[in-house]
Design a protein around this motif. Structure first.
Motif, PDB file in Angstrom:
ATOM      1  N   LYS A 256       0.851  -1.190   0.000  1.00  0.00           N
ATOM      2  CA  LYS A 256       0.000   0.000   0.000  1.00  0.00           C
ATOM      3  C   LYS A 256       0.882   1.234   0.000  1.00  0.00           C
ATOM      4  CE  LYS A 256      -0.669   0.190   5.075  1.00  0.00           C
ATOM      5  NZ  LYS A 256       0.429  -0.675   5.468  1.00  0.00           N
ATOM      6  N   HIS A 257       0.268   2.384  -0.306  1.00  0.00           N
ATOM      7  CA  HIS A 257       1.042   3.622  -0.353  1.00  0.00           C
ATOM      8  C   HIS A 257       0.153   4.800   0.001  1.00  0.00           C
ATOM      9  CE1 HIS A 257       3.616   6.830  -2.302  1.00  0.00           C
ATOM     10  NE2 HIS A 257       4.500   6.141  -1.606  1.00  0.00           N
ATOM     11  N   LEU A 258       0.648   5.640   0.911  1.00  0.00           N
ATOM     12  CA  LEU A 258      -0.058   6.852   1.333  1.00  0.00           C
ATOM     13  C   LEU A 258       0.760   8.058   0.894  1.00  0.00           C
ATOM     14  CD1 LEU A 258      -2.266   8.321   3.051  1.00  0.00           C
ATOM     15  CD2 LEU A 258      -0.748   8.028   5.021  1.00  0.00           C
ATOM     16  N   THR A 259       0.110   9.052   0.314  1.00  0.00           N
ATOM     17  CA  THR A 259       0.840  10.233  -0.137  1.00  0.00           C
ATOM     18  C   THR A 259       0.031  11.492   0.126  1.00  0.00           C
ATOM     19  OG1 THR A 259       2.134  11.129  -1.984  1.00  0.00           O
ATOM     20  CG2 THR A 259      -0.064  10.336  -2.502  1.00  0.00           C
ATOM     21  N   LYS A 260       0.747  12.618   0.191  1.00  0.00           N
ATOM     22  CA  LYS A 260       0.118  13.924   0.313  1.00  0.00           C
ATOM     23  C   LYS A 260       0.041  14.568  -1.063  1.00  0.00           C
ATOM     24  CE  LYS A 260       1.830  14.841   5.003  1.00  0.00           C
ATOM     25  NZ  LYS A 260       2.657  15.755   5.841  1.00  0.00           N
ATOM     26  N   LEU A 261      -1.093  15.159  -1.361  1.00  0.00           N
ATOM     27  CA  LEU A 261      -1.281  15.901  -2.605  1.00  0.00           C
ATOM     28  C   LEU A 261      -1.772  17.298  -2.272  1.00  0.00           C
ATOM     29  CD1 LEU A 261      -3.127  13.167  -4.725  1.00  0.00           C
ATOM     30  CD2 LEU A 261      -0.725  13.850  -4.949  1.00  0.00           C
ATOM     31  N   LYS A 262      -1.434  18.244  -3.138  1.00  0.00           N
ATOM     32  CA  LYS A 262      -1.896  19.628  -2.954  1.00  0.00           C
ATOM     33  C   LYS A 262      -2.516  20.107  -4.252  1.00  0.00           C
ATOM     34  CE  LYS A 262       0.031  22.554  -0.249  1.00  0.00           C
ATOM     35  NZ  LYS A 262       0.903  23.538   0.455  1.00  0.00           N
ATOM     36  N   SER A 263      -3.725  20.632  -4.165  1.00  0.00           N
ATOM     37  CA  SER A 263      -4.409  21.138  -5.351  1.00  0.00           C
ATOM     38  C   SER A 263      -3.724  22.391  -5.861  1.00  0.00           C
ATOM     39  CB  SER A 263      -5.874  21.437  -5.038  1.00  0.00           C
ATOM     40  OG  SER A 263      -5.960  22.605  -4.225  1.00  0.00           O
ATOM     41  N   ALA A 264      -4.084  22.794  -7.073  1.00  0.00           N
ATOM     42  CA  ALA A 264      -3.510  24.010  -7.658  1.00  0.00           C
ATOM     43  C   ALA A 264      -3.840  25.233  -6.807  1.00  0.00           C
ATOM     44  CB  ALA A 264      -4.023  24.198  -9.084  1.00  0.00           C
ATOM     45  N   GLY A 265      -4.956  25.187  -6.093  1.00  0.00           N
ATOM     46  CA  GLY A 265      -5.357  26.303  -5.244  1.00  0.00           C
ATOM     47  C   GLY A 265      -4.852  26.206  -3.823  1.00  0.00           C
ATOM     48  N   GLY A 266      -4.052  25.168  -3.520  1.00  0.00           N
ATOM     49  CA  GLY A 266      -3.450  25.061  -2.198  1.00  0.00           C
ATOM     50  C   GLY A 266      -4.202  24.203  -1.205  1.00  0.00           C
ATOM     51  N   GLU A 267      -5.249  23.480  -1.632  1.00  0.00           N
ATOM     52  CA  GLU A 267      -5.990  22.592  -0.733  1.00  0.00           C
ATOM     53  C   GLU A 267      -5.187  21.302  -0.515  1.00  0.00           C
ATOM     54  OE1 GLU A 267      -9.065  22.086   1.784  1.00  0.00           O
ATOM     55  OE2 GLU A 267      -9.271  23.657   0.256  1.00  0.00           O
ATOM     56  N   ASN A 268      -5.060  20.882   0.742  1.00  0.00           N
ATOM     57  CA  ASN A 268      -4.286  19.682   1.073  1.00  0.00           C
ATOM     58  C   ASN A 268      -5.168  18.435   1.061  1.00  0.00           C
ATOM     59  OD1 ASN A 268      -1.696  20.921   1.585  1.00  0.00           O
ATOM     60  ND2 ASN A 268      -2.590  21.771   3.450  1.00  0.00           N
ATOM     61  N   PHE A 269      -4.634  17.347   0.509  1.00  0.00           N
ATOM     62  CA  PHE A 269      -5.327  16.067   0.463  1.00  0.00           C
ATOM     63  C   PHE A 269      -4.365  14.954   0.875  1.00  0.00           C
ATOM     64  CE2 PHE A 269      -7.619  18.725  -2.550  1.00  0.00           C
ATOM     65  CZ  PHE A 269      -8.947  18.415  -2.308  1.00  0.00           C
ATOM     66  N   LEU A 270      -4.922  13.885   1.430  1.00  0.00           N
ATOM     67  CA  LEU A 270      -4.204  12.634   1.632  1.00  0.00           C
ATOM     68  C   LEU A 270      -4.809  11.604   0.694  1.00  0.00           C
ATOM     69  CD1 LEU A 270      -3.758  12.060   5.484  1.00  0.00           C
ATOM     70  CD2 LEU A 270      -1.961  12.438   3.788  1.00  0.00           C
ATOM     71  N   HIS A 271      -3.961  10.785   0.081  1.00  0.00           N
ATOM     72  CA  HIS A 271      -4.481   9.746  -0.793  1.00  0.00           C
ATOM     73  C   HIS A 271      -3.980   8.378  -0.371  1.00  0.00           C
ATOM     74  CE1 HIS A 271      -5.137   7.234  -4.358  1.00  0.00           C
ATOM     75  NE2 HIS A 271      -6.222   7.985  -4.473  1.00  0.00           N
ATOM     76  N   PHE A 272      -4.934   7.473  -0.109  1.00  0.00           N
ATOM     77  CA  PHE A 272      -4.647   6.094   0.249  1.00  0.00           C
ATOM     78  C   PHE A 272      -4.801   5.219  -0.998  1.00  0.00           C
ATOM     79  CE2 PHE A 272      -6.010   8.124   4.122  1.00  0.00           C
ATOM     80  CZ  PHE A 272      -5.352   7.486   5.161  1.00  0.00           C
TER      81      PHE A 272
END
Length: 395
Positions: A256-272
């Protein structure tokens, strides 16, 4: 580069308004003499800035119903049958983006090009028609149930989504709708099979530097790609995207892999993202424990196949059984094909939207969830929970 097909899989006026100006040369000179240096500089600055404004408007991004670029949006397609109401169209949907504080019932049906999905995917169709252009964008469409087929792929991930990007930015649309969208040459449409049950979709706009990480997450998905086009400039920068497109051998991955993503507008997301090597319930065994929060989980729960609420680990997962929508109606989870969960505690404010049901046969399927602590997204989804089943009693 034209997309190729193999065994049903595809490797993937302005009208100028004339204006008549009756200024004479002398009157123009007089106006120029009266114009201050500051005014001249202001007009020149507008000319300099205008290309950037036009470029921003032309960039690939999620789009609202007016066709305007948005950083993200969420769509919740309502089921055809709800309690205390006659049968609906099965095409109504609720919409949420950064400009709204809560769900808004759309004026458009989800099967029209004026819908948020239609406006967003219009960029895909224009990219498809422009494939001979060396500056055309890259795209990939995947779904375990492809259009015009009654079969489901159990060999690939239980995942559905669309990637579209250029060398500046793009979007990743994650959804729950089988047989959607149609092949690009067919234009926008919505499958009749998608009317009966509720469905969800989340679109997020990302800058180009986020896509290598997104592609890594998709390796864990092992998606069932049915249409794609990866022009040469993208093949070198995103080689694994090209491999998924062609159906080539993929690099070895872990469980499995967990990563942080950031939208173009600066919103933070986690993706599992979990691979098929992770044989367990992603809600209980991973997401709830990692986020350190009890979860209320909504997914398609077929009788005899659904997993019960689980309190065996420090963080618990409770099945949502009934959804209340802001327009004075309700529906049961067995009429909902969406997959999402929210924190039980209001203080934690986690919302996750994704691919997998809480079902025994999906513990060995690959897929994932995108999670956010956006306050408005959380309030919108948390407010949908009418009642849920804890480990001992229904609440």
């Amino acid at each position: 580069m034209k997309p190729s097909q193999t065994s049903g899989f595809v490797s993937r006026k302005k009208e100028e308004k004339e204006r008549n100006f009756s200024f004479s040369n002398s009157s123009i000179c007089q106006q120029e003499e009266k114009m201050s240096a500051g005014a001249v500089w202001y007009r020149l600055s507008l000319l300099v800035l205008m290309p950037d404004v036009l470029l921003w408007a032309a960039r690939i991004s999620c789009r609202n119903e007016a066709g305007e670029a948005v950083d993200w949006f969420v769509v919740y397609k309502l089921p055809r049958y709800t309690m205390n109401a006659s049968a609906g169209s099965g095409l109504d949907y609720m919409y949420l983006d950064p400009s709204s504080r809560n769900w808004e019932l759309s004026r458009h049906f989800i099967n029209t090009s004026q819908s948020a999905l239609g406006q967003t995917l219009d960029q895909l169709y224009r990219t498809y028609k422009d494939q001979e252009n060396s500056t055309a964008g890259a795209y990939m469409i995947y779904n375990d149930a492809i259009p015009s087929s009654k079969n489901y792929s159990t060999r690939r991930g239980h995942t559905k989504g669309i990637l579209l990007l250029d060398r500046s930015q793009g979007f990743w649309l994650i959804h729950s709708i089988p047989r959607f969208p149609p092949f690009p040459e067919q234009g926008y449409g919505y499958p009749a099979s998608g009317r009966r049950n509720g469905q969800t979709a989340i679109c997020v706009t990302y800058t180009y530097d986020q896509f290598p990480e997104i592609v890594t997450q998709l390796l864990y998905y092992n998606p069932n790609v049915y249409n794609c086009s990866i022009p040469h400039p993208f093949q070198q920068a995103l080689p694994n995207l090209q491999k998924m497109c062609l159906g080539s051998s993929l690099p070895w991955i872990t469980v499995k892999h967990l990563t942080k993503l950031k939208s173009a507008g600066g919103e933070n997301f986690l993706h599992f993202a979990k691979s098929h090597f992770f044989v367990d319930d992603i809600y209980v065994a991973w997401m709830a424990q990692n986020l350190e929060t009890d979860l209320l989980a909504e997914s398609w729960q077929l009788q005899g196949q659904d997993l019960p609420s689980n309190c065996s680990l420090p963080r618990h997962v409770y099945n949502v059984k009934e959804i209340k929508i802001p327009f004075h109606s309700y529906f049961y989870s067995n009429y909902d094909h969406s997959k999402w969960c929210v924190s039980w505690r209001y203080e934690d404010q986690w919302t996750c939207i994704g691919d997998l049901n809480r079902a025994t046969q999906q513990t060995w399927r690959s897929g994932g969830f995108i999670c956010t602590q956006n306050q408005n997204i959380y309030k919108a989804f948390r407010g949908l929970v009418s009642y849920y089943k804890s480990c001992n009693v229904t609440n």
